[in-house]
Design an enzyme around this catalytic site. Structure first.
Site, PDB file in Angstrom:
ATOM      1  N   LYS A  95      -4.083  -4.838   5.497  1.00 32.44           N
ATOM      2  CA  LYS A  95      -4.153  -3.519   5.003  1.00 32.44           C
ATOM      3  C   LYS A  95      -4.186  -2.458   5.925  1.00 32.44           C
ATOM      4  CE  LYS A  95      -4.124  -5.315   0.526  1.00 32.44           C
ATOM      5  NZ  LYS A  95      -4.773  -6.211  -0.317  1.00 32.44           N
TER       6      LYS A  95
ATOM      7  N   GLU B 117     -15.324  -6.038  -5.497  1.00 28.53           N
ATOM      8  CA  GLU B 117     -14.639  -5.240  -4.708  1.00 28.53           C
ATOM      9  C   GLU B 117     -15.704  -4.189  -4.030  1.00 28.53           C
ATOM     10  OE1 GLU B 117     -10.515  -4.116  -5.172  1.00 28.53           O
ATOM     11  OE2 GLU B 117     -10.497  -5.998  -6.881  1.00 28.53           O
TER      12      GLU B 117
ATOM     13  N   ASP C 204     -15.600  -7.747  -1.372  1.00 28.40           N
ATOM     14  CA  ASP C 204     -14.356  -8.011  -0.804  1.00 28.40           C
ATOM     15  C   ASP C 204     -13.790  -6.567  -0.726  1.00 28.40           C
ATOM     16  OD1 ASP C 204     -11.609  -8.070  -0.565  1.00 28.40           O
ATOM     17  OD2 ASP C 204     -11.037  -9.024  -2.457  1.00 28.40           O
TER      18      ASP C 204
ATOM     19  N   HIS D 232     -10.101  -8.280  -8.198  1.00 23.72           N
ATOM     20  CA  HIS D 232      -8.833  -8.808  -7.756  1.00 23.72           C
ATOM     21  C   HIS D 232      -8.572 -10.083  -8.024  1.00 23.72           C
ATOM     22  CE1 HIS D 232      -5.687  -9.967  -4.700  1.00 23.72           C
ATOM     23  NE2 HIS D 232      -5.346  -8.493  -4.680  1.00 23.72           N
TER      24      HIS D 232
ATOM     25  N   SER E  26      -8.791  -1.967  -5.673  1.00 22.85           N
ATOM     26  CA  SER E  26      -7.508  -1.714  -5.018  1.00 22.85           C
ATOM     27  C   SER E  26      -6.789  -0.961  -5.916  1.00 22.85           C
ATOM     28  CB  SER E  26      -7.186  -3.239  -5.028  1.00 22.85           C
ATOM     29  OG  SER E  26      -6.951  -3.934  -6.107  1.00 22.85           O
TER      30      SER E  26
ATOM     31  N   ASN F 186      -0.218  -0.164   1.896  1.00 20.58           N
ATOM     32  CA  ASN F 186      -1.562  -0.513   2.106  1.00 20.58           C
ATOM     33  C   ASN F 186      -1.810   0.082   3.648  1.00 20.58           C
ATOM     34  OD1 ASN F 186      -2.435  -1.030  -0.379  1.00 20.58           O
ATOM     35  ND2 ASN F 186      -1.560  -3.058  -0.095  1.00 20.58           N
TER      36      ASN F 186
ATOM     37  N   HIS G 246      -9.540  -3.138   0.787  1.00 23.99           N
ATOM     38  CA  HIS G 246      -9.356  -1.700   0.906  1.00 23.99           C
ATOM     39  C   HIS G 246     -10.205  -0.836   1.704  1.00 23.99           C
ATOM     40  CE1 HIS G 246      -5.597  -2.487  -1.421  1.00 23.99           C
ATOM     41  NE2 HIS G 246      -6.208  -3.218  -1.956  1.00 23.99           N
TER      42      HIS G 246
HETATM   43  C1  LIG Z   1      -4.897  -7.363  -1.212  1.00 22.45           C
HETATM   44  C2  LIG Z   1      -5.893  -7.993  -1.530  1.00 22.45           C
HETATM   45  C3  LIG Z   1      -6.550  -9.173  -1.048  1.00 22.45           C
HETATM   46  C4  LIG Z   1      -5.541 -10.155  -0.591  1.00 22.45           C
HETATM   47  O1  LIG Z   1      -5.250 -10.067   0.660  1.00 22.45           O
HETATM   48  P1  LIG Z   1      -4.113 -10.597   1.370  1.00 22.45           P
HETATM   49  O2  LIG Z   1      -4.363 -10.483   3.005  1.00 22.45           O
HETATM   50  O3  LIG Z   1      -2.937  -9.793   0.975  1.00 22.45           O
HETATM   51  O4  LIG Z   1      -3.863 -11.879   0.791  1.00 22.45           O
HETATM   52  C5  LIG Z   1      -7.968  -9.279  -1.690  1.00 22.45           C
HETATM   53  N1  LIG Z   1      -8.460  -8.666  -2.223  1.00 22.45           N
HETATM   54  C6  LIG Z   1      -8.153  -7.354  -2.693  1.00 22.45           C
HETATM   55  C7  LIG Z   1      -9.124  -6.390  -3.394  1.00 22.45           C
HETATM   56  C8  LIG Z   1      -6.766  -6.923  -2.287  1.00 22.45           C
HETATM   57  O5  LIG Z   1      -6.552  -5.709  -2.589  1.00 22.45           O
END
Ligand SMILES: *Cc1c(COP(=O)(O)O)cnc(C)c1O
Length: 392
Positions: free
Chosen positions: A241, A180, A209, A137, A184, A51, A212
């Site tokens: 990421k 999101e 969220d 997620h 992801s 990522n 990505h």
């Molecule tokens: C990776 C991810 C997370 C979690 O993030 P971390 O910092 O790895 O705990 C949260 N939401 C989405 C959509 C993700 O892809």
């Protein structure tokens, strides 16, 4: 064998049989032959599973910033942010994130997962309504469940369905729509304009969220909300990421952040983000803002890689992001394909419950470190392996 091991062995055997067993891949010993040192067999990797979209996790300035922070603060934050663990590197990255996202304030958590579960629970509870995308997620799903609010799940990216679920809105006190920004596992974009309109119509709050999308979408990688031209009440992201570090964050109003400091349990009752991670993320954000051409390079290579996979006859889910899912379907077949891919690519099979049943896939990601010269070899290798592993 003890009772616990017996029970768990049965569970493991069942998962193995259905192709859903998860095991750790071969540990990475080094990323380049030069770094391999005593680790014989380490090879240069062209990671297609990472990522780290902009290659910032190993950028010299980012590494130097992490090392400098360790020299100053040591290796750990030593306590909760509310006790001994509130460091200047935290306020630095928070100010930089707020400036980048165009919000009044930001708050960092040790992980994105913690940012999600703590924030949702701090905003809604019993008597409130959560309206959540079906492909959200796991951290959002868990945050919704932990909150104790009533959860209604809308079909992926279907704002019309979300609207129907909001018909009973008035029976609830607060209402939070959760999505999101850039999904992801599917690599598609949320229909943020549609959700933002629902937010107005029904008097809800909107949480995006953008784990990505940060560093990936919009001008200079600002993210999904900026790209869609909408305002979310709560913008979430990760430092783990495109920023190549570790940690999660919430960006929003000063009042929101002030509330979360005292109400998000996954912020209160955990040790602060490690100083090296905070400093690395600040440096990565500096590099990103200074060199927005990295985002362009990643996008260009992603478009090309996607096009070549499609041309090779692979079943690529449509989209325009660096997340390029190659649909396989059956989890056993997806695992078999992943096992036969050259390990240097670090591509894992993504299976339920991460994705819905019947949609197991290879999740390939393009990064700015990929070169045009790599693409032909990659695509031909994937084509060969996928055609060799027949459906069960
Ligand atoms: C990776 C991810 C997370 C979690 O993030 P971390 O910092 O790895 O705990 C949260 N939401 C989405 C959509 C993700 O892809």
């Amino acid at each position: 064998m003890g009772d616990l091991d017996r029970a768990l062995s049965e569970e493991l055997a069942a998962r193995r049989e259905s192709g859903l067993l998860r095991r750790l891949p071969q540990p990475v010993t080094a990323y380049t032959d030069a770094d391999a040192g005593e680790h014989q067999g380490a090879r240069s990797r062209v990671s297609l599973g990472t990522n780290d979209y902009l290659g910032l996790s190993r950028h010299p300035e980012v590494i130097a910033a992490a090392q400098n922070a360790v020299a100053i603060y040591g290796t750990g934050a030593t306590g909760s942010r509310l006790t001994s663990g509130n460091l200047a590197v935290h306020s630095d990255i928070e100010a930089a994130l707020a400036d980048f996202k165009g919000t009044e304030a930001a708050l960092v958590f040790p992980t994105g997962y913690q940012a999600a579960i703590g924030t949702i629970g701090a905003l809604v509870g019993p008597g409130d309504l959560l309206v959540s995308d079906a492909l959200n997620h796991a951290c959002l799903i868990d945050g919704c469940r932990l909150s104790g609010a009533t959860i209604r799940v809308f079909a992926h990216n279907d704002a019309h369905h979300a609207r129907r679920l909001l018909a009973g809105r008035r029976a609830f006190r607060r209402c939070l729509i959760v999505t999101e920004g850039l999904f992801s596992m599917d690599g598609d974009l949320a229909q943020l304009a549609g959700l933002a309109a629902l937010r107005e119509e029904f008097g809800c709050w909107l949480m995006v969220d953008d784990a990505h999308g940060t560093g990936v979408l919009g001008d200079g990688g600002v993210g999904a909300c900026a790209a869609a031209g909408i305002r979310a009440d709560v913008q979430m992201g990760t430092l783990s990421k495109a920023l190549g570090s570790s940690g999660g964050f919430i960006a929003g109003s000063r009042t929101l952040v002030e509330h979360l400091v005292g109400a998000a349990r996954s912020f209160l009752f955990t040790t602060g983000l490690p100083p090296a991670s905070a400093a690395a993320a600040s440096a990565a954000l500096c590099v990103l803002r200074r060199e927005p051409e990295r985002v362009e390079a990643m996008r260009r290579i992603a478009t090309k890689l996607r096009k070549e996979f499609v041309r090779a006859g692979l079943n690529v889910l449509p989209g325009h992001s660096p997340i390029i899912p190659i649909l396989i379907g059956d989890p056993l077949r997806a695992s078999a394909v992943a096992a036969q891919l050259d390990p240097k690519y670090q591509v894992a099979a993504i299976r339920p419950p991460t994705v819905p049943a019947g949609t197991s896939r290879l999740r390939v990601t393009a990064t700015s470190l990929l070169e045009d010269a790599d693409i032909e070899e990659i695509v031909e290798h994937f084509r060969l392996v996928v055609s060799r592993v027949q459906p069960a």
